[in-house]
Write a protein that holds these residues in place. Structure first.
Motif, PDB file in Angstrom:
ATOM      1  N   VAL A   1       0.858  -1.187   0.000  1.00 48.06           N
ATOM      2  CA  VAL A   1       0.000   0.000   0.000  1.00 48.06           C
ATOM      3  C   VAL A   1       0.893   1.234   0.000  1.00 48.06           C
ATOM      4  O   VAL A   1       1.723   1.411   0.900  1.00 48.06           O
ATOM      5  CB  VAL A   1      -0.932   0.011   1.230  1.00 48.06           C
ATOM      6  CG1 VAL A   1      -1.773   1.285   1.251  1.00 48.06           C
ATOM      7  CG2 VAL A   1      -1.831  -1.219   1.229  1.00 48.06           C
ATOM      8  N   THR A   2       0.749   2.099  -0.986  1.00 50.82           N
ATOM      9  CA  THR A   2       1.631   3.253  -1.105  1.00 50.82           C
ATOM     10  C   THR A   2       1.301   4.320  -0.063  1.00 50.82           C
ATOM     11  O   THR A   2       0.217   4.341   0.528  1.00 50.82           O
ATOM     12  CB  THR A   2       1.529   3.878  -2.510  1.00 50.82           C
ATOM     13  OG1 THR A   2       0.193   4.321  -2.733  1.00 50.82           O
ATOM     14  CG2 THR A   2       1.926   2.877  -3.586  1.00 50.82           C
ATOM     15  N   VAL A   3       2.250   5.213   0.129  1.00 50.52           N
ATOM     16  CA  VAL A   3       2.098   6.290   1.105  1.00 50.52           C
ATOM     17  C   VAL A   3       0.864   7.125   0.808  1.00 50.52           C
ATOM     18  O   VAL A   3       0.131   7.534   1.714  1.00 50.52           O
ATOM     19  CB  VAL A   3       3.365   7.161   1.126  1.00 50.52           C
ATOM     20  CG1 VAL A   3       3.150   8.426   1.954  1.00 50.52           C
ATOM     21  CG2 VAL A   3       4.554   6.363   1.670  1.00 50.52           C
ATOM     22  N   ALA A   4       0.579   7.380  -0.479  1.00 49.39           N
ATOM     23  CA  ALA A   4      -0.553   8.222  -0.860  1.00 49.39           C
ATOM     24  C   ALA A   4      -1.897   7.603  -0.523  1.00 49.39           C
ATOM     25  O   ALA A   4      -2.927   8.291  -0.560  1.00 49.39           O
ATOM     26  CB  ALA A   4      -0.501   8.531  -2.357  1.00 49.39           C
TER      27      ALA A   4
ATOM     28  N   ASP B   1      -0.708  11.619   9.396  1.00 47.12           N
ATOM     29  CA  ASP B   1      -0.566  11.895  10.820  1.00 47.12           C
ATOM     30  C   ASP B   1      -0.624  13.406  11.044  1.00 47.12           C
ATOM     31  O   ASP B   1       0.287  14.133  10.626  1.00 47.12           O
ATOM     32  CB  ASP B   1       0.772  11.338  11.321  1.00 47.12           C
ATOM     33  CG  ASP B   1       1.006  11.587  12.801  1.00 47.12           C
ATOM     34  OD1 ASP B   1       0.123  12.176  13.454  1.00 47.12           O
ATOM     35  OD2 ASP B   1       2.074  11.184  13.302  1.00 47.12           O
ATOM     36  N   PRO B   2      -1.674  13.935  11.711  1.00 53.29           N
ATOM     37  CA  PRO B   2      -1.785  15.391  11.915  1.00 53.29           C
ATOM     38  C   PRO B   2      -0.589  15.984  12.637  1.00 53.29           C
ATOM     39  O   PRO B   2      -0.261  17.163  12.431  1.00 53.29           O
ATOM     40  CB  PRO B   2      -3.066  15.527  12.753  1.00 53.29           C
ATOM     41  CG  PRO B   2      -3.850  14.284  12.463  1.00 53.29           C
ATOM     42  CD  PRO B   2      -2.824  13.204  12.258  1.00 53.29           C
ATOM     43  N   ALA B   3       0.100  15.200  13.475  1.00 52.24           N
ATOM     44  CA  ALA B   3       1.247  15.722  14.215  1.00 52.24           C
ATOM     45  C   ALA B   3       2.389  16.122  13.289  1.00 52.24           C
ATOM     46  O   ALA B   3       3.235  16.950  13.649  1.00 52.24           O
ATOM     47  CB  ALA B   3       1.731  14.683  15.222  1.00 52.24           C
ATOM     48  N   MET B   4       2.427  15.526  12.087  1.00 53.89           N
ATOM     49  CA  MET B   4       3.496  15.843  11.137  1.00 53.89           C
ATOM     50  C   MET B   4       3.208  17.139  10.372  1.00 53.89           C
ATOM     51  O   MET B   4       4.092  17.664   9.702  1.00 53.89           O
ATOM     52  CB  MET B   4       3.665  14.693  10.147  1.00 53.89           C
ATOM     53  CG  MET B   4       4.097  13.382  10.791  1.00 53.89           C
ATOM     54  SD  MET B   4       5.742  13.495  11.534  1.00 53.89           S
ATOM     55  CE  MET B   4       6.759  13.730  10.080  1.00 53.89           C
ATOM     56  N   TYR B   5       1.982  17.654  10.483  1.00 55.50           N
ATOM     57  CA  TYR B   5       1.598  18.830   9.709  1.00 55.50           C
ATOM     58  C   TYR B   5       0.920  19.853  10.624  1.00 55.50           C
ATOM     59  O   TYR B   5      -0.282  20.101  10.528  1.00 55.50           O
ATOM     60  CB  TYR B   5       0.653  18.426   8.571  1.00 55.50           C
ATOM     61  CG  TYR B   5       1.230  17.344   7.688  1.00 55.50           C
ATOM     62  CD1 TYR B   5       2.028  17.653   6.596  1.00 55.50           C
ATOM     63  CD2 TYR B   5       0.996  15.992   7.968  1.00 55.50           C
ATOM     64  CE1 TYR B   5       2.570  16.661   5.791  1.00 55.50           C
ATOM     65  CE2 TYR B   5       1.531  14.996   7.180  1.00 55.50           C
ATOM     66  CZ  TYR B   5       2.315  15.337   6.099  1.00 55.50           C
ATOM     67  OH  TYR B   5       2.854  14.343   5.314  1.00 55.50           O
TER      68      TYR B   5
ATOM     69  N   LEU C   1      -5.941  16.681   5.213  1.00 48.93           N
ATOM     70  CA  LEU C   1      -5.152  15.549   5.685  1.00 48.93           C
ATOM     71  C   LEU C   1      -5.722  14.206   5.248  1.00 48.93           C
ATOM     72  O   LEU C   1      -5.394  13.165   5.820  1.00 48.93           O
ATOM     73  CB  LEU C   1      -5.028  15.600   7.205  1.00 48.93           C
ATOM     74  CG  LEU C   1      -4.254  16.820   7.744  1.00 48.93           C
ATOM     75  CD1 LEU C   1      -4.192  16.781   9.259  1.00 48.93           C
ATOM     76  CD2 LEU C   1      -2.851  16.865   7.148  1.00 48.93           C
ATOM     77  N   ALA C   2      -6.573  14.210   4.239  1.00 57.74           N
ATOM     78  CA  ALA C   2      -7.038  12.958   3.651  1.00 57.74           C
ATOM     79  C   ALA C   2      -5.930  12.388   2.762  1.00 57.74           C
ATOM     80  O   ALA C   2      -5.143  13.144   2.175  1.00 57.74           O
ATOM     81  CB  ALA C   2      -8.298  13.197   2.831  1.00 57.74           C
ATOM     82  N   PRO C   3      -5.835  11.065   2.653  1.00 51.06           N
ATOM     83  CA  PRO C   3      -4.807  10.477   1.782  1.00 51.06           C
ATOM     84  C   PRO C   3      -4.934  11.010   0.355  1.00 51.06           C
ATOM     85  O   PRO C   3      -6.040  11.211  -0.156  1.00 51.06           O
ATOM     86  CB  PRO C   3      -5.119   8.982   1.839  1.00 51.06           C
ATOM     87  CG  PRO C   3      -5.857   8.785   3.116  1.00 51.06           C
ATOM     88  CD  PRO C   3      -6.654  10.044   3.319  1.00 51.06           C
TER      89      PRO C   3
ATOM     90  N   THR D   1      -4.691  16.780  -3.723  1.00 49.92           N
ATOM     91  CA  THR D   1      -5.880  16.143  -4.266  1.00 49.92           C
ATOM     92  C   THR D   1      -6.162  14.841  -3.535  1.00 49.92           C
ATOM     93  O   THR D   1      -5.492  13.823  -3.777  1.00 49.92           O
ATOM     94  CB  THR D   1      -5.701  15.867  -5.777  1.00 49.92           C
ATOM     95  OG1 THR D   1      -5.346  17.092  -6.437  1.00 49.92           O
ATOM     96  CG2 THR D   1      -6.972  15.308  -6.389  1.00 49.92           C
ATOM     97  N   PRO D   2      -7.116  14.824  -2.601  1.00 52.02           N
ATOM     98  CA  PRO D   2      -7.483  13.567  -1.945  1.00 52.02           C
ATOM     99  C   PRO D   2      -7.887  12.520  -2.980  1.00 52.02           C
ATOM    100  O   PRO D   2      -8.606  12.819  -3.933  1.00 52.02           O
ATOM    101  CB  PRO D   2      -8.668  13.966  -1.063  1.00 52.02           C
ATOM    102  CG  PRO D   2      -8.453  15.419  -0.784  1.00 52.02           C
ATOM    103  CD  PRO D   2      -7.884  15.961  -2.069  1.00 52.02           C
ATOM    104  N   GLY D   3      -7.388  11.315  -2.770  1.00 53.19           N
ATOM    105  CA  GLY D   3      -7.713  10.240  -3.702  1.00 53.19           C
ATOM    106  C   GLY D   3      -6.744  10.090  -4.850  1.00 53.19           C
ATOM    107  O   GLY D   3      -6.847   9.135  -5.633  1.00 53.19           O
ATOM    108  N   ALA D   4      -5.784  11.005  -4.976  1.00 54.04           N
ATOM    109  CA  ALA D   4      -4.752  10.837  -6.002  1.00 54.04           C
ATOM    110  C   ALA D   4      -3.723   9.836  -5.496  1.00 54.04           C
ATOM    111  O   ALA D   4      -3.207   9.978  -4.386  1.00 54.04           O
ATOM    112  CB  ALA D   4      -4.088  12.172  -6.322  1.00 54.04           C
TER     113      ALA D   4
END
Length: 330
Positions: free
Chosen positions: A72-75, A80-84, A92-94, A118-121
């Motif tokens: 499963v790719t990172v996208a 993680d909200p703590a990273m941003y 913060l959606a994938p 773009t969420p879902g990309a």
């Protein structure tokens, strides 16, 4: 998902160097003193021999990796909200960053005019929901973060190249040349790479035949047999980003051997101190590079890319080294 182990699957065991070309070891001129500051100083560098993929890894080949491993790719993973810190939760959606042509001239100092989260990309939907890979099996896979490229390389029994290895291979034996094919962007008026023609980012005349990525092997290879090594898609390397080369050009007798980039600590963006996401070097430019904006369709060109980010113009290719694994930062 846990890292994919290095394995000699059936394909790799029987044809380990299939689709690869050999780059002999030696000393070459790395970097440039005539373009962007981060390419300086031009200096001699030495690399040991290695094999490198003739093309960027394609959608079809990456699909085989995903099918074999369930990767499963990172996208596709939750962020993680703590990273941003301070980010809009709705952002913060994938997903991934997607290029969208603007309606007209814009301030080119603001990349948000054409780059859109773009969420879902992800790699199977590189422009976001509604897009797919129909007819693009032989295009480079994009929307792959560094971790994804590294996981594929492990599965294939390969590695990602260092910046020095990548640049040596991209030069194709033309030491010090401007481009991977010589010193003219379009020799005899012929487009020899997939780049942007027209005023960026609002009009692409596509005189080279392509508005976005092109299939691998669309243009002639360089002197080492590498296709689309400049233009088409940026490519990940394994080196951490540094704002310039660390070599001393005044000591040509002491060319660094199998050089590596700085430590991870030097790779963070000083302009965004709250975002602690390190950056790797990507090389080669992409279909978005234009004389009017980004002249990075050259072997010496380099760019900093956060390791957690997939984008619609970044892919990768892999190497197999002749000798033991190189040292330095991984």
């Amino acid at each position: 998902m846990s890292p994919v182990p290095r394995q000699r699957h059936a394909h790799a065991a029987t044809a380990r160097h299939h689709g690869m070309t050999h780059v002999p070891g030696g000393t070459f001129l790395m970097g440039s003193d005539h373009h962007y500051p981060e390419e300086r100083p031009q200096h001699a560098a030495t690399v040991a021999g290695f094999w490198i993929d003739e093309t960027a890894v394609t959608n079809a080949t990456f699909a085989a990796f995903v099918e074999a491993t369930g990767y499963v790719t990172v996208a596709e993973r939750p962020l993680d909200p703590a990273m941003y810190p301070g980010a809009d939760p709705a952002m913060l959606a994938p997903g991934g960053l997607v290029f969208r042509m603007t309606q007209g001239p814009v301030d080119t100092r603001d990349v948000s005019n054409w780059w859109h989260w773009t969420p879902g990309a992800f790699w199977r939907a590189p422009e976001g929901p509604g897009s797919d890979l129909a007819g693009r099996g032989e295009h480079p896979v994009v929307q792959v973060a560094y971790e994804d490229a590294e996981a594929y390389a492990r599965w294939a029994g390969k590695d990602l190249p260092t910046e020095a290895e990548w640049e040596c291979a991209a030069r194709g034996g033309l030491d010090g040349a401007e481009y991977a094919w010589g010193d003219e962007l379009a020799p005899n008026g012929e487009h020899v790479a997939n780049t942007w023609q027209g005023p960026f980012p609002w009009r692409n005349f596509a005189a080279d035949g392509f508005e976005r990525t092109c299939p691998v092997r669309s243009f002639a290879p360089n002197g080492y047999g590498l296709y689309e090594v400049c233009g088409n898609v940026w490519e990940w390397t394994t080196d951490w980003w540094g704002a310039k080369h660390a070599a001393d050009p005044n000591k040509p007798c002491c060319a660094p051997v199998n050089p590596r980039g700085p430590s991870i600590e030097g790779s963070y963006d000083p302009g965004q101190p709250a975002i602690r996401i390190p950056r790797k070097v990507v090389k080669g430019g992409s279909f978005l590079c234009a004389p009017s904006y980004c002249r990075r369709y050259r072997p010496a060109a380099r760019h900093a890319q956060m390791i957690d980010s997939g984008m619609s113009h970044i892919g990768f290719r892999c190497v197999i080294r002749d000798s033991a694994k190189i040292g330095g930062q991984a």
